[in-house]
Motif scaffolding. Sequence first.
Motif, short mmCIF file in Angstrom:
data_model
loop_
_atom_site.label_atom_id
_atom_site.label_comp_id
_atom_site.label_asym_id
_atom_site.label_seq_id
_atom_site.Cartn_x
_atom_site.Cartn_y
_atom_site.Cartn_z
N ASP A 18 0.82 -1.21 0.00
CA ASP A 18 0.00 0.00 0.00
C ASP A 18 0.85 1.27 0.00
O ASP A 18 0.42 2.32 -0.45
CB ASP A 18 -0.94 0.02 1.21
N LYS A 19 2.07 1.17 0.51
CA LYS A 19 2.97 2.33 0.57
C LYS A 19 3.89 2.43 -0.64
O LYS A 19 4.76 3.29 -0.69
CB LYS A 19 3.81 2.26 1.85
N GLY A 20 3.72 1.54 -1.62
CA GLY A 20 4.49 1.64 -2.85
C GLY A 20 5.62 0.64 -3.02
O GLY A 20 6.32 0.65 -4.01
N TRP A 21 5.83 -0.21 -2.02
CA TRP A 21 6.86 -1.25 -2.14
C TRP A 21 6.39 -2.27 -3.17
O TRP A 21 5.20 -2.41 -3.44
CB TRP A 21 7.08 -1.95 -0.80
N VAL A 22 7.34 -3.02 -3.74
CA VAL A 22 7.00 -4.06 -4.70
C VAL A 22 7.67 -5.37 -4.27
O VAL A 22 8.71 -5.37 -3.62
CB VAL A 22 7.44 -3.71 -6.14
N ILE A 23 7.02 -6.47 -4.64
CA ILE A 23 7.57 -7.80 -4.34
C ILE A 23 8.62 -8.13 -5.40
O ILE A 23 8.33 -8.11 -6.60
CB ILE A 23 6.47 -8.87 -4.30
N ILE A 24 9.82 -8.44 -4.93
CA ILE A 24 10.89 -8.84 -5.84
C ILE A 24 10.81 -10.34 -6.07
O ILE A 24 10.88 -10.81 -7.20
CB ILE A 24 12.27 -8.46 -5.26
N GLU A 25 10.66 -11.08 -4.99
CA GLU A 25 10.46 -12.53 -5.09
C GLU A 25 9.95 -13.03 -3.74
O GLU A 25 9.89 -12.29 -2.77
CB GLU A 25 11.74 -13.26 -5.47
N THR A 26 9.54 -14.29 -3.72
CA THR A 26 9.06 -14.91 -2.49
C THR A 26 9.87 -16.17 -2.20
O THR A 26 10.41 -16.80 -3.12
CB THR A 26 7.57 -15.29 -2.59
N THR A 27 9.96 -16.48 -0.92
CA THR A 27 10.63 -17.70 -0.48
C THR A 27 9.63 -18.49 0.34
O THR A 27 9.01 -17.94 1.26
CB THR A 27 11.87 -17.38 0.39
N VAL A 28 9.47 -19.73 0.00
CA VAL A 28 8.56 -20.60 0.75
C VAL A 28 9.39 -21.61 1.50
O VAL A 28 10.26 -22.29 0.92
CB VAL A 28 7.57 -21.32 -0.20
N SER A 29 9.15 -21.67 2.80
CA SER A 29 9.83 -22.70 3.59
C SER A 29 8.78 -23.49 4.34
O SER A 29 7.78 -22.94 4.81
CB SER A 29 10.84 -22.07 4.57
N SER A 30 9.03 -24.77 4.40
CA SER A 30 8.04 -25.64 5.01
C SER A 30 8.69 -26.49 6.09
O SER A 30 9.66 -27.20 5.85
CB SER A 30 7.41 -26.53 3.94
N VAL A 31 8.16 -26.32 7.30
CA VAL A 31 8.53 -27.17 8.42
C VAL A 31 7.21 -27.69 8.97
O VAL A 31 6.46 -26.95 9.61
CB VAL A 31 9.31 -26.39 9.51
N PRO A 32 6.89 -28.95 8.63
CA PRO A 32 5.57 -29.47 9.02
C PRO A 32 5.31 -29.24 10.50
O PRO A 32 6.21 -29.35 11.31
CB PRO A 32 5.67 -30.96 8.70
N PRO A 33 4.16 -28.81 10.81
CA PRO A 33 2.94 -28.67 10.00
C PRO A 33 2.79 -27.28 9.37
O PRO A 33 1.75 -26.98 8.82
CB PRO A 33 1.84 -28.92 11.00
N GLU A 34 3.78 -26.42 9.45
CA GLU A 34 3.63 -25.05 8.94
C GLU A 34 4.39 -24.81 7.64
O GLU A 34 5.44 -25.39 7.41
CB GLU A 34 4.14 -24.05 9.98
N THR A 35 3.83 -23.89 6.86
CA THR A 35 4.51 -23.40 5.67
C THR A 35 4.58 -21.89 5.82
O THR A 35 3.57 -21.24 6.12
CB THR A 35 3.73 -23.77 4.40
N GLN A 36 5.78 -21.35 5.63
CA GLN A 36 5.96 -19.90 5.75
C GLN A 36 6.34 -19.30 4.40
O GLN A 36 7.12 -19.88 3.66
CB GLN A 36 7.08 -19.57 6.73
N ILE A 37 5.77 -18.13 4.15
CA ILE A 37 6.14 -17.39 2.95
C ILE A 37 6.82 -16.10 3.39
O ILE A 37 6.29 -15.35 4.21
CB ILE A 37 4.91 -17.06 2.08
N LYS A 38 7.99 -15.86 2.85
CA LYS A 38 8.72 -14.62 3.09
C LYS A 38 8.71 -13.83 1.79
O LYS A 38 9.00 -14.39 0.72
CB LYS A 38 10.17 -14.88 3.53
N TYR A 39 8.39 -12.58 1.89
CA TYR A 39 8.36 -11.71 0.73
C TYR A 39 9.60 -10.83 0.73
O TYR A 39 9.86 -10.11 1.70
CB TYR A 39 7.10 -10.83 0.75
N HIS A 40 10.36 -10.89 -0.32
CA HIS A 40 11.53 -10.04 -0.49
C HIS A 40 11.02 -8.83 -1.29
O HIS A 40 10.57 -8.98 -2.44
CB HIS A 40 12.64 -10.78 -1.23
N ILE A 41 11.04 -7.68 -0.64
CA ILE A 41 10.42 -6.49 -1.22
C ILE A 41 11.45 -5.36 -1.41
O ILE A 41 12.50 -5.36 -0.77
CB ILE A 41 9.25 -5.99 -0.34
N GLY A 42 11.12 -4.46 -2.29
CA GLY A 42 11.99 -3.32 -2.53
C GLY A 42 11.18 -2.04 -2.69
O GLY A 42 10.03 -2.07 -3.15
#
Length: 123
Positions: A19-43
């Motif tokens: 909303d403030k104008g940042w953009v997603i460069i890429e995402t990283t998905v990591s999975s450690v059962p039972p959870e899956t995490q998404i990290k957004y690399h933004i600029g």
Amino acid sequence: MNFVKIDTVGDHAIQQYLDKGWVIIETTVSSVPPETQIKYHIGYPESKKIEDLLEVIKEYEKRGLNQKLFELVAEENGEKLENIGTSGGFPSNNKTAKFMSWHDTTVKNERVTYYEKFDADSF
């Protein structure tokens, strides 16, 4: 695309950044059962930063602070701002007029010629 700042955020914060104008460069998905995490690399884009800074300058100008800046520059240069205008005289080559012209070109994307006013009584 060039960025002035790069960061990494999770799901909870991504929308606020977008909303403030940042953009997603890429995402990283990591999975450690039972959870899956998404990290957004933004600029934060360089173009957005420039846009933000120009908005700040426009706010200054709405309040007359560009005039104060010109006064201070003229004083610093040992020149009189009241002797510089956009008409009536001859094209000025003094430091203050050059600064004012550079300011108009840079901030407003306008090309303005400043003139040195002359006193008719001095002839």
